[in-house]
Write a protein that holds these residues in place. Structure first.
Motif, PDB file in Angstrom:
ATOM      1  N   TYR A 223       1.003 -10.954   1.125  1.00  0.00           N
ATOM      2  CA  TYR A 223       1.557 -10.864  -0.226  1.00  0.00           C
ATOM      3  C   TYR A 223       1.399 -12.203  -0.966  1.00  0.00           C
ATOM      4  CZ  TYR A 223       3.848  -6.571   1.478  1.00  0.00           C
ATOM      5  OH  TYR A 223       4.115  -5.339   2.006  1.00  0.00           O
TER       6      TYR A 223
ATOM      7  N   TYR B 281       3.867   7.958 -16.073  1.00  0.00           N
ATOM      8  CA  TYR B 281       3.343   6.756 -15.393  1.00  0.00           C
ATOM      9  C   TYR B 281       2.282   6.093 -16.271  1.00  0.00           C
ATOM     10  CZ  TYR B 281       5.729   8.741 -11.374  1.00  0.00           C
ATOM     11  OH  TYR B 281       6.692   9.251 -10.530  1.00  0.00           O
TER      12      TYR B 281
ATOM     13  N   THR C 219       0.844  -1.204   0.000  1.00  0.00           N
ATOM     14  CA  THR C 219       0.000   0.000   0.000  1.00  0.00           C
ATOM     15  C   THR C 219       0.880   1.254   0.000  1.00  0.00           C
ATOM     16  OG1 THR C 219      -0.105  -0.085   2.419  1.00  0.00           O
ATOM     17  CG2 THR C 219      -1.910  -1.140   1.220  1.00  0.00           C
TER      18      THR C 219
HETATM   19  N1  LIG Z   1       8.933   5.836  -9.691  1.00  0.00           N
HETATM   20  C1  LIG Z   1       8.828   6.829  -8.850  1.00  0.00           C
HETATM   21  O1  LIG Z   1       8.535   7.952  -9.230  1.00  0.00           O
HETATM   22  C2  LIG Z   1       9.013   6.561  -7.377  1.00  0.00           C
HETATM   23  C3  LIG Z   1       8.722   7.560  -6.464  1.00  0.00           C
HETATM   24  C4  LIG Z   1       8.793   7.236  -5.105  1.00  0.00           C
HETATM   25  C5  LIG Z   1       9.193   5.968  -4.714  1.00  0.00           C
HETATM   26  N2  LIG Z   1       9.509   5.039  -5.630  1.00  0.00           N
HETATM   27  C6  LIG Z   1       9.927   3.681  -5.227  1.00  0.00           C
HETATM   28  O2  LIG Z   1       8.749   3.024  -4.748  1.00  0.00           O
HETATM   29  C7  LIG Z   1       9.080   2.155  -3.667  1.00  0.00           C
HETATM   30  C8  LIG Z   1       8.193   2.496  -2.489  1.00  0.00           C
HETATM   31  O3  LIG Z   1       8.448   3.818  -2.052  1.00  0.00           O
HETATM   32  P1  LIG Z   1       7.366   4.617  -1.155  1.00  0.00           P
HETATM   33  O4  LIG Z   1       8.029   5.836  -0.656  1.00  0.00           O
HETATM   34  O5  LIG Z   1       6.101   4.739  -1.912  1.00  0.00           O
HETATM   35  O6  LIG Z   1       7.221   3.579   0.050  1.00  0.00           O
HETATM   36  P2  LIG Z   1       6.307   3.617   1.359  1.00  0.00           P
HETATM   37  O7  LIG Z   1       5.194   4.586   1.210  1.00  0.00           O
HETATM   38  O8  LIG Z   1       7.206   3.737   2.536  1.00  0.00           O
HETATM   39  O9  LIG Z   1       5.647   2.180   1.316  1.00  0.00           O
HETATM   40  C9  LIG Z   1       6.373   0.979   1.305  1.00  0.00           C
HETATM   41  C10 LIG Z   1       5.358  -0.150   1.500  1.00  0.00           C
HETATM   42  O10 LIG Z   1       6.071  -1.384   1.535  1.00  0.00           O
HETATM   43  C11 LIG Z   1       5.405  -2.272   2.417  1.00  0.00           C
HETATM   44  N3  LIG Z   1       6.447  -2.870   3.305  1.00  0.00           N
HETATM   45  C12 LIG Z   1       6.767  -4.187   3.341  1.00  0.00           C
HETATM   46  N4  LIG Z   1       7.746  -4.413   4.216  1.00  0.00           N
HETATM   47  C13 LIG Z   1       8.050  -3.230   4.771  1.00  0.00           C
HETATM   48  C14 LIG Z   1       8.984  -2.823   5.762  1.00  0.00           C
HETATM   49  N5  LIG Z   1       9.801  -3.702   6.355  1.00  0.00           N
HETATM   50  N6  LIG Z   1       9.034  -1.528   6.091  1.00  0.00           N
HETATM   51  C15 LIG Z   1       8.228  -0.627   5.496  1.00  0.00           C
HETATM   52  N7  LIG Z   1       7.326  -0.948   4.543  1.00  0.00           N
HETATM   53  C16 LIG Z   1       7.233  -2.235   4.194  1.00  0.00           C
HETATM   54  C17 LIG Z   1       4.343  -1.488   3.188  1.00  0.00           C
HETATM   55  O11 LIG Z   1       3.092  -1.882   2.659  1.00  0.00           O
HETATM   56  P3  LIG Z   1       2.047  -2.807   3.486  1.00  0.00           P
HETATM   57  O12 LIG Z   1       2.111  -2.300   4.915  1.00  0.00           O
HETATM   58  O13 LIG Z   1       0.773  -2.523   2.824  1.00  0.00           O
HETATM   59  O14 LIG Z   1       2.476  -4.219   3.351  1.00  0.00           O
HETATM   60  C18 LIG Z   1       4.599  -0.044   2.814  1.00  0.00           C
HETATM   61  O15 LIG Z   1       3.410   0.670   2.631  1.00  0.00           O
HETATM   62  C19 LIG Z   1      10.578   2.335  -3.416  1.00  0.00           C
HETATM   63  O16 LIG Z   1      11.266   1.287  -4.039  1.00  0.00           O
HETATM   64  C20 LIG Z   1      10.929   3.650  -4.093  1.00  0.00           C
HETATM   65  O17 LIG Z   1      12.243   3.658  -4.610  1.00  0.00           O
HETATM   66  C21 LIG Z   1       9.415   5.325  -6.958  1.00  0.00           C
END
Ligand SMILES: NC(=O)c1ccc[n+]([C@@H]2O[C@H](COP(=O)([O-])OP(=O)(O)OC[C@H]3O[C@@H](n4cnc5c(N)ncnc54)[C@H](OP(=O)(O)O)[C@@H]3O)[C@@H](O)[C@H]2O)c1
Length: 344
Positions: free
Chosen positions: A59, A298, A13
């Motif tokens: 998952y 995107y 999420t």
């Molecule tokens: N393409 C782009 O423009 C872009 C921009 C930002 C980020 N990203 C990439 O997207 C990915 C996610 O980034 P984000 O900032 O969106 O992440 P985030 O909001 O911190 O969310 C990460 C998600 O991973 C799950 N998760 C599973 N194990 C975890 C753990 N040990 N600690 C924390 N979360 C865990 C959680 O989902 P559940 O609790 O639902 O399981 C959490 O909501 C990264 O790889 C980042 O490099 C890409």
């Protein structure tokens, strides 16, 4: 008969999902089916808030659902390879957030699994799907700025969320994996070459990850590319390239907001060079601008994934391409740790 659609599930999420969800909704060739979370409550709440029909409380459940063709992996970096592999083994195609992996060996595992399981695994480096990136690559290939001598990229902001996954070394935290990876991918893409040698320095924070990183890449043509990524700076996002016959500047090379146009500025000679004693003449220049408004990279990313999965089109970011990016990044980290240049 209705055309077949690629049916998607979100693995986590994460906040980044917000970018893809409207694109999947708008798409005629994609359909968002479900979302998985480590917690059933979170999955249910998220599905309800976003109008997603299926919620999975683990998952593993998404992998077992035959209604899912493509899994979007938006997990912390350190979990990308493990879950891409598990999706491939379950026969699911994968669009995985960047960085796809944290080592070349991990990418090799993904190459083997994708081949054996007959699925596509693609890294979701949004910038690579943006028409601006191919525009700049083509300008350079056509010699619009002559031979490229150097490039430069900045991707910085101040990270003020304690506990953010970007600060966790066990989860592939660090400014290069998060931000600098775009700069490296950009340099390799627009120069259409792989670096020969890298040299880097870093400032680490209390958790041990690089808070600021200065990376220098040398390409076979003799071109240099320098980037600076940071979680501890004023937000700045731009890139430029200097050649023998011109200069290119991009004001938004690696972020994409629909209401924020990106501009590429090309400065080149107009007619004869101005005579100057020290070769420092700045006259006789022409500036052209190309504005990229209303681009949603995107959207292009999910449409491209549908074309790959449904039509067998080539992916924009191949696994070999991701492998080369990871090789450059791990060499940069090694250089920063060891305080010496690293040859690739
Ligand atoms: N393409 C782009 O423009 C872009 C921009 C930002 C980020 N990203 C990439 O997207 C990915 C996610 O980034 P984000 O900032 O969106 O992440 P985030 O909001 O911190 O969310 C990460 C998600 O991973 C799950 N998760 C599973 N194990 C975890 C753990 N040990 N600690 C924390 N979360 C865990 C959680 O989902 P559940 O609790 O639902 O399981 C959490 O909501 C990264 O790889 C980042 O490099 C890409």
């Amino acid at each position: 008969m209705a055309e077949r659609r690629a049916r998607w599930g979100l693995l986590s999420t994460a906040r980044i999902n917000e970018r893809l969800i409207p694109c999947l909704r708008r798409s005629e060739r994609n359909e968002l089916i479900g979302v998985a979370s480590r917690s059933r409550d979170t999955a249910n709440r998220y599905a309800e808030e976003h109008g997603i029909s299926k919620a999975y409380g683990s998952y593993e459940e998404i992998l077992a659902d035959p209604d899912i063709d493509v899994v979007y992996i938006s997990l912390p970096n350190g979990l990308h390879t493990e879950w891409s592999l598990r999706c491939a083994e379950a026969g699911k195609h994968v669009l995985c957030e960047k960085p796809l992996a944290l080592s070349v060996e991990e990418v090799d595992q993904l190459l083997e699994a994708a081949d054996r399981c007959g699925v596509t695994i693609q890294e979701a480096t949004m910038m690579r799907f943006h028409s601006q990136t191919s525009y700049v690559r083509n300008l350079i290939a056509q010699g619009a700025i002559g031979e490229v001598r150097m490039g430069r990229g900045l991707f910085t902001f101040t990270l003020e969320r304690p506990g953010d996954i970007r600060l966790d070394p066990a989860m592939g935290g660090g400014s290069v994996w998060d931000l600098g990876s775009y700069c490296v991918s950009f340099a390799r893409t627009v120069l259409q070459a792989e670096p020969l040698e890298v040299h880097a320095a870093q400032t680490t924070g209390p958790t041990g990850i690089d808070m600021s990183f200065s990376g220098h890449l040398k390409f076979p043509s003799g071109a240099f590319f320098h980037f600076f990524s940071s979680f501890a700076s004023f937000t700045q996002i731009d890139a430029d390239l200097l050649g023998t016959a011109g200069y290119l500047h991009l004001d938004l090379p690696w972020v994409n907001r629909e209401n924020q146009p990106a501009t590429v500025r090309l400065v080149s000679e107009a007619g004869n060079k101005e005579a100057s004693t020290f070769g420092d003449g700045l006259g006789n220049r022409r500036t052209e601008r190309r504005v990229f408004a209303d681009v949603n990279a995107y959207q292009d990313e999910v449409e491209s994934m549908a074309a790959t999965v449904l039509d067998g089109a080539d992916p924009v970011v191949t696994l070999q391409d991701s492998r080369a990016n990871v090789a450059a990044i791990t060499a940069l980290y090694r250089s920063a740790r060891e305080g010496r240049p690293v040859v690739l």
